[in-house]
Design a protein around this motif. Sequence first.
Motif, PDB file in Angstrom:
ATOM      1  N   PHE A   1      41.625  47.604 -16.412  1.00 50.06           N
ATOM      2  CA  PHE A   1      42.352  47.085 -15.066  1.00 50.06           C
ATOM      3  C   PHE A   1      43.351  46.182 -15.610  1.00 50.06           C
ATOM      4  CE2 PHE A   1      39.020  44.291 -16.343  1.00 50.06           C
ATOM      5  CZ  PHE A   1      39.289  42.940 -16.477  1.00 50.06           C
ATOM      6  N   SER A   2      44.510  45.948 -14.819  1.00 43.33           N
ATOM      7  CA  SER A   2      45.627  45.230 -15.184  1.00 43.33           C
ATOM      8  C   SER A   2      45.572  43.669 -15.084  1.00 43.33           C
ATOM      9  CB  SER A   2      46.745  45.873 -14.558  1.00 43.33           C
ATOM     10  OG  SER A   2      46.584  44.871 -13.218  1.00 43.33           O
ATOM     11  N   GLN A   3      46.338  42.886 -15.382  1.00 44.96           N
ATOM     12  CA  GLN A   3      46.348  41.391 -15.421  1.00 44.96           C
ATOM     13  C   GLN A   3      46.277  41.158 -14.023  1.00 44.96           C
ATOM     14  OE1 GLN A   3      48.945  42.941 -16.313  1.00 44.96           O
ATOM     15  NE2 GLN A   3      50.765  41.471 -16.427  1.00 44.96           N
ATOM     16  N   TYR A   4      46.785  42.012 -12.790  1.00 43.52           N
ATOM     17  CA  TYR A   4      47.003  41.551 -11.641  1.00 43.52           C
ATOM     18  C   TYR A   4      45.739  41.174 -10.891  1.00 43.52           C
ATOM     19  CZ  TYR A   4      51.618  42.816 -12.706  1.00 43.52           C
ATOM     20  OH  TYR A   4      52.916  42.992 -13.166  1.00 43.52           O
ATOM     21  N   THR A   5      45.931  40.268 -10.201  1.00 46.18           N
ATOM     22  CA  THR A   5      44.571  39.791  -9.393  1.00 46.18           C
ATOM     23  C   THR A   5      44.916  39.424  -7.878  1.00 46.18           C
ATOM     24  OG1 THR A   5      44.580  37.717  -9.959  1.00 46.18           O
ATOM     25  CG2 THR A   5      43.154  39.121 -11.327  1.00 46.18           C
ATOM     26  N   GLU A   6      43.807  39.253  -7.217  1.00 47.52           N
ATOM     27  CA  GLU A   6      44.030  38.847  -5.681  1.00 47.52           C
ATOM     28  C   GLU A   6      42.967  38.202  -5.359  1.00 47.52           C
ATOM     29  OE1 GLU A   6      45.561  41.219  -1.636  1.00 47.52           O
ATOM     30  OE2 GLU A   6      44.769  42.455  -3.256  1.00 47.52           O
ATOM     31  N   ASP A   7      43.299  37.107  -4.285  1.00 48.25           N
ATOM     32  CA  ASP A   7      42.137  36.286  -3.830  1.00 48.25           C
ATOM     33  C   ASP A   7      41.248  37.172  -3.027  1.00 48.25           C
ATOM     34  OD1 ASP A   7      42.538  33.723  -4.898  1.00 48.25           O
ATOM     35  OD2 ASP A   7      44.055  33.296  -3.208  1.00 48.25           O
ATOM     36  N   THR A   8      39.846  37.407  -3.433  1.00 54.49           N
ATOM     37  CA  THR A   8      38.982  38.236  -2.814  1.00 54.49           C
ATOM     38  C   THR A   8      37.686  37.715  -2.413  1.00 54.49           C
ATOM     39  OG1 THR A   8      40.048  39.851  -4.511  1.00 54.49           O
ATOM     40  CG2 THR A   8      38.011  40.669  -3.294  1.00 54.49           C
ATOM     41  N   VAL A   9      37.032  38.131  -1.280  1.00 52.88           N
ATOM     42  CA  VAL A   9      35.695  38.149  -0.897  1.00 52.88           C
ATOM     43  C   VAL A   9      35.041  38.818  -1.197  1.00 52.88           C
ATOM     44  CG1 VAL A   9      34.334  36.861   0.825  1.00 52.88           C
ATOM     45  CG2 VAL A   9      36.690  36.654   1.025  1.00 52.88           C
ATOM     46  N   ILE A  10      33.861  38.664  -1.877  1.00 51.55           N
ATOM     47  CA  ILE A  10      33.033  39.926  -2.394  1.00 51.55           C
ATOM     48  C   ILE A  10      31.862  40.115  -1.388  1.00 51.55           C
ATOM     49  CG2 ILE A  10      31.765  41.052  -4.138  1.00 51.55           C
ATOM     50  CD1 ILE A  10      33.848  40.081  -6.321  1.00 51.55           C
ATOM     51  N   TYR A  11      31.627  41.045  -0.656  1.00 49.96           N
ATOM     52  CA  TYR A  11      30.488  41.014   0.149  1.00 49.96           C
ATOM     53  C   TYR A  11      29.451  42.113  -0.208  1.00 49.96           C
ATOM     54  CZ  TYR A  11      33.324  38.513   3.696  1.00 49.96           C
ATOM     55  OH  TYR A  11      34.067  37.593   4.632  1.00 49.96           O
ATOM     56  N   GLY A  12      28.260  41.944  -0.034  1.00 49.73           N
ATOM     57  CA  GLY A  12      27.184  42.899  -0.332  1.00 49.73           C
ATOM     58  C   GLY A  12      27.300  44.018   0.836  1.00 49.73           C
ATOM     59  N   PRO A  13      26.430  44.901   0.919  1.00 55.72           N
ATOM     60  CA  PRO A  13      26.317  46.028   1.981  1.00 55.72           C
ATOM     61  C   PRO A  13      25.537  45.689   3.043  1.00 55.72           C
ATOM     62  CG  PRO A  13      24.648  46.463   0.173  1.00 55.72           C
ATOM     63  CD  PRO A  13      25.169  45.341  -0.072  1.00 55.72           C
ATOM     64  N   LEU A  14      24.878  44.519   3.221  1.00 56.22           N
ATOM     65  CA  LEU A  14      24.086  44.333   4.310  1.00 56.22           C
ATOM     66  C   LEU A  14      24.542  44.010   5.464  1.00 56.22           C
ATOM     67  CD1 LEU A  14      21.427  42.201   2.450  1.00 56.22           C
ATOM     68  CD2 LEU A  14      21.282  44.681   2.685  1.00 56.22           C
ATOM     69  N   CYS A  15      24.287  44.488   6.785  1.00 57.95           N
ATOM     70  CA  CYS A  15      24.809  44.162   8.051  1.00 57.95           C
ATOM     71  C   CYS A  15      24.358  42.569   8.447  1.00 57.95           C
ATOM     72  CB  CYS A  15      24.426  45.149   8.959  1.00 57.95           C
ATOM     73  SG  CYS A  15      25.383  45.075  10.503  1.00 57.95           S
ATOM     74  N   MET A  16      24.617  41.678   7.633  1.00 56.29           N
ATOM     75  CA  MET A  16      24.195  40.412   7.815  1.00 56.29           C
ATOM     76  C   MET A  16      25.032  39.539   7.403  1.00 56.29           C
ATOM     77  SD  MET A  16      21.078  39.348   8.857  1.00 56.29           S
ATOM     78  CE  MET A  16      20.432  38.213   8.223  1.00 56.29           C
ATOM     79  N   ASN A  17      25.654  38.358   8.181  1.00 59.01           N
ATOM     80  CA  ASN A  17      26.644  37.499   7.658  1.00 59.01           C
ATOM     81  C   ASN A  17      26.298  36.886   6.259  1.00 59.01           C
ATOM     82  OD1 ASN A  17      29.234  36.773   8.303  1.00 59.01           O
ATOM     83  ND2 ASN A  17      28.583  34.976   9.081  1.00 59.01           N
ATOM     84  N   ILE A  18      25.155  36.514   5.918  1.00 56.91           N
ATOM     85  CA  ILE A  18      24.899  35.772   4.786  1.00 56.91           C
ATOM     86  C   ILE A  18      25.191  36.661   3.393  1.00 56.91           C
ATOM     87  CG2 ILE A  18      23.378  34.146   5.932  1.00 56.91           C
ATOM     88  CD1 ILE A  18      21.180  36.065   4.629  1.00 56.91           C
ATOM     89  N   ASP A  19      25.483  38.036   3.765  1.00 56.62           N
ATOM     90  CA  ASP A  19      25.414  38.590   2.777  1.00 56.62           C
ATOM     91  C   ASP A  19      26.676  38.611   1.729  1.00 56.62           C
ATOM     92  OD1 ASP A  19      24.501  40.393   0.571  1.00 56.62           O
ATOM     93  OD2 ASP A  19      25.098  42.179   1.879  1.00 56.62           O
ATOM     94  N   VAL A  20      26.977  37.503   1.021  1.00 60.54           N
ATOM     95  CA  VAL A  20      28.492  37.330   0.316  1.00 60.54           C
ATOM     96  C   VAL A  20      27.661  37.000  -1.179  1.00 60.54           C
ATOM     97  CG1 VAL A  20      30.210  35.663   0.119  1.00 60.54           C
ATOM     98  CG2 VAL A  20      29.030  35.883   2.517  1.00 60.54           C
ATOM     99  N   ILE A  21      28.607  37.852  -2.045  1.00 58.66           N
ATOM    100  CA  ILE A  21      28.361  37.804  -3.486  1.00 58.66           C
ATOM    101  C   ILE A  21      29.161  36.635  -4.146  1.00 58.66           C
ATOM    102  CG2 ILE A  21      28.155  39.128  -5.547  1.00 58.66           C
ATOM    103  CD1 ILE A  21      25.778  39.744  -3.699  1.00 58.66           C
ATOM    104  N   ARG A  22      30.483  36.798  -3.824  1.00 61.45           N
ATOM    105  CA  ARG A  22      31.505  35.965  -4.106  1.00 61.45           C
ATOM    106  C   ARG A  22      32.286  35.291  -3.058  1.00 61.45           C
ATOM    107  NH1 ARG A  22      32.254  34.623  -9.662  1.00 61.45           N
ATOM    108  NH2 ARG A  22      33.585  32.820  -8.746  1.00 61.45           N
TER     109      ARG A  22
END
Lengths: 348, 82, 450
Positions: free
Chosen positions: C358-379
């Motif tokens: 990957f390159s040095q470019y990054t973006e502010d990202t929210v990482i979600y899991g696949p569950l259909c549940m609002n609490i499913d946040v990985i980062r």
Amino acid sequence: MSKRKLTIAVTGLNNTDNPGPGIPVIRGLRDSEEFEVRIIGLAYENLEPGIYMHDIVDKTYQIPYPSAGTEVLLARLEYINSIEKIDVLIPNFDAELNTFMRSADKLKKMGIRTFLPTLEQYEERHKSVLPEYGEKYDVRVPKSKAIFNASDIYSLNDDFTYPVMVKGKFYDAFIAYNTEQVKMHFNKISSKWGLPVIIQEFVKGVEVNVVALGDGKGNVVGAVPMRKQFITDKGKAWAGITLKDDKMLEQTQKIFSATKWRGGMELELIKTNDGKYYLIEINPRLPAWVYLAVGAGQNLPEALVKLALGEDVKPYENYQVGKLFIRYSYDLICDIAEFEQLSTFGEL
Amino acid sequence: MNINRNIAISDTGFVFDPSSGDSYSLNPVGTEIIQLLKKQKTIEEIQVEIVSKYEVDDVQLEKDIIDFILTLEQYNLIENNE
Amino acid sequence: MEKLIYERPLIKKLVTGMPNKFGMKTVNEPISHIENISVKELLEKYGSPLYVISEKTIRKVFKTAKRAFETRYPKVQFAWSYKTNYLNSVCNVYHQEGSWAEVVSGFEYDKAIGNGVDGNHILFNGPDKSEADLTKAIKNGSYIHIDNFDELYTIVKLVDEIKEKPKLAIRVNMDTGIFPQWDRFGFNYENGEAWKALNQILMNEKLELVGLHCHIGTYIMKTDAYAVAASKLAELAVRIKNKFNKNIKYIDLGGGFASKNTLKGAYLPASDTVPSFDEYAEAISNALLTSELEPQHMPTLILETGRALIDDSAYLLGTVQAIKRLADGRRSMIIDVGVNLLFTAFWYEHTITPAQPFSQYTEDTVIYGPLCMNIDVIRENINFPLLKKGDNFVINRIGAYNMTQWLQFITLRPNIVMIDLEGKVHIVRERETNENITNSERLPMHLQKK
């Protein structure tokens, strides 16, 4: 005699209304009679004024935040060093010191010297453990308590009377007159600097500071006491004057002898009306007003560089009392091309 | 659809919008697309150009370009004259 | 002409006071291989997501920890904390390395016996011990670490029935200067409860006191706290010697050593702040060696550290399912690893590394899991490289608690493989099937489809 050429990397180029010590440290080095320095600025953000002061900083590189960890920092420094061949690196932020202390050996292998406190010295002077520090070294400190949980705020009434000081682990200090204000500051500070947040007894008196440098063997290489004469709404000194105060120097000597402090330090004290001194904070680096010490006859940045190079330094014994510093702001004009250069390549 | 005329784009991927004072940084693919847009290329032409140069399939690229243009619109870097 | 590597087009506003790409890069290099085995191939062969355990790392970290303590203290015994990871394959690596078993329920106790651990190499901790569990433990000669007076009275009652002398220790809780102070487990030191419990055991001829146990907390970054704990237990041991002329066999300092995962809200990354095994060992050994304990009767030092031993030895591999934009313009990335598989995402800021360049470019990202549940946040907020659907990633340091606290929730749990010392890959837990889950269900007759 021709001057020795040295390349010195410096952080803390944020010469804003809440200034970092970088620029004053560099001015001290530029005043040196012994060195001819090339200054490499290390910046975190792209509008740190020092980046654009080309008569002060020769070249600036952006570096990753301490929160990214030593690994990425070292990778970046390795790159910078491959171009610049840095002799000495002077970090100037509290929040980055841990990272640099842990990297000191690896930096040394790259040929970059530092002169920093040991991890133990650094840890034991944290605001959150100031009461223990006071007891261990027999220094008068205000009552304080580290809190980890907002629910602890309600029980503060048992130990403290308002107002109290609410302080962050690394930076920020606010005065609070009631529980609600403590809560507000707690949330603000903890989201910025993490936990714990420190609650400290408010001691009434005059704020006086000492800038000092220790050789790591218990000796004070230099020390200058100062009283803030004008304080900004951020609590920063905007003007100050050197003092003749033997008690403060004794206090400094006592702490340095006991802890064998290595590197720069700023002692923040409150002198009460009845002449008692309370130690409220120890900053593990030279402060932003260090150029006052240079102006008063003690070039502490220069001495720090010599210590980093492993040279013996004769302790300063005198300084001029009644020297003033008055800070001023100044509008630099620079072209968007410079901003572009820095933002795109991370160097300027 | 046009890129705002006054906007300065450098080869390094730095964008300066003189009307707002904002600046932006682009990655290489972003720089290339914005320069093609400035040359009045259509989205289809841009797609052909990018696919010939980069390791990417049409579907992925189309999705990304639409999203990218949406971002440019949000930043007011695009004049929509439809 | 060879085509260039593609990354989605990115434009980022340069915000005053905000770091740019040079400020925020958090990972340098992709993790394309784990012990020379390609991440892509592992995922193709065993499915995505996938847990990967390295036997080599387990043994290496264990040896480091063992050496740290054994070079400083004469008698050291590790006991593997089952709750941290009780996969049989993992437990057996530790048992081969010489670890005893530390269990906190009848289920874990039976697992240890099933793994061939001798009864007298099992430490039985925790408040969850039934009479049947205690009976079994007494008969097998296991070490029972008593949590409360009710448990002590139950044991006294059982001893009359079983006619065997149980080997007992008490768990002691205490103020070690850290927050929070764990006072829910065991007997308190400062208020004299621990001393009272010890007296009751020592005055009862049918019981044998063998050790003292404490476990001061979890993810403890202050080595001083262990020194305080060790001194207080040593002080109790000396009091026992003075009053009853008895030398206890061991002092068990439990676990709680931090791993190099960064806790949410911490400013500096854990890799820069967490003490090493050497530092923990130095504090503990020093406290014991400088105590009033008689040099010729030094108790064995038992350690139940789990997290710090296993965390680095396992990885969670997965695949990007979608990249989308949130209403406020932020980028989100949906991956096939959710909090069901990465329970520790609730308190750690896990490091996630792309598996391809990957390159040095990054973006502010929210990482979600696949569950259909609002609490499913990985980062919740991470400056992340520009991945696309189908790209792979590696989450490292996930060996502790994830393979025990995971949830069978919404979906099935995937394969777990272990790479052995020769680089061979073994499935050590098969991916679940619908039958695994439904087999234990019973459908009442009137609800069955006719």
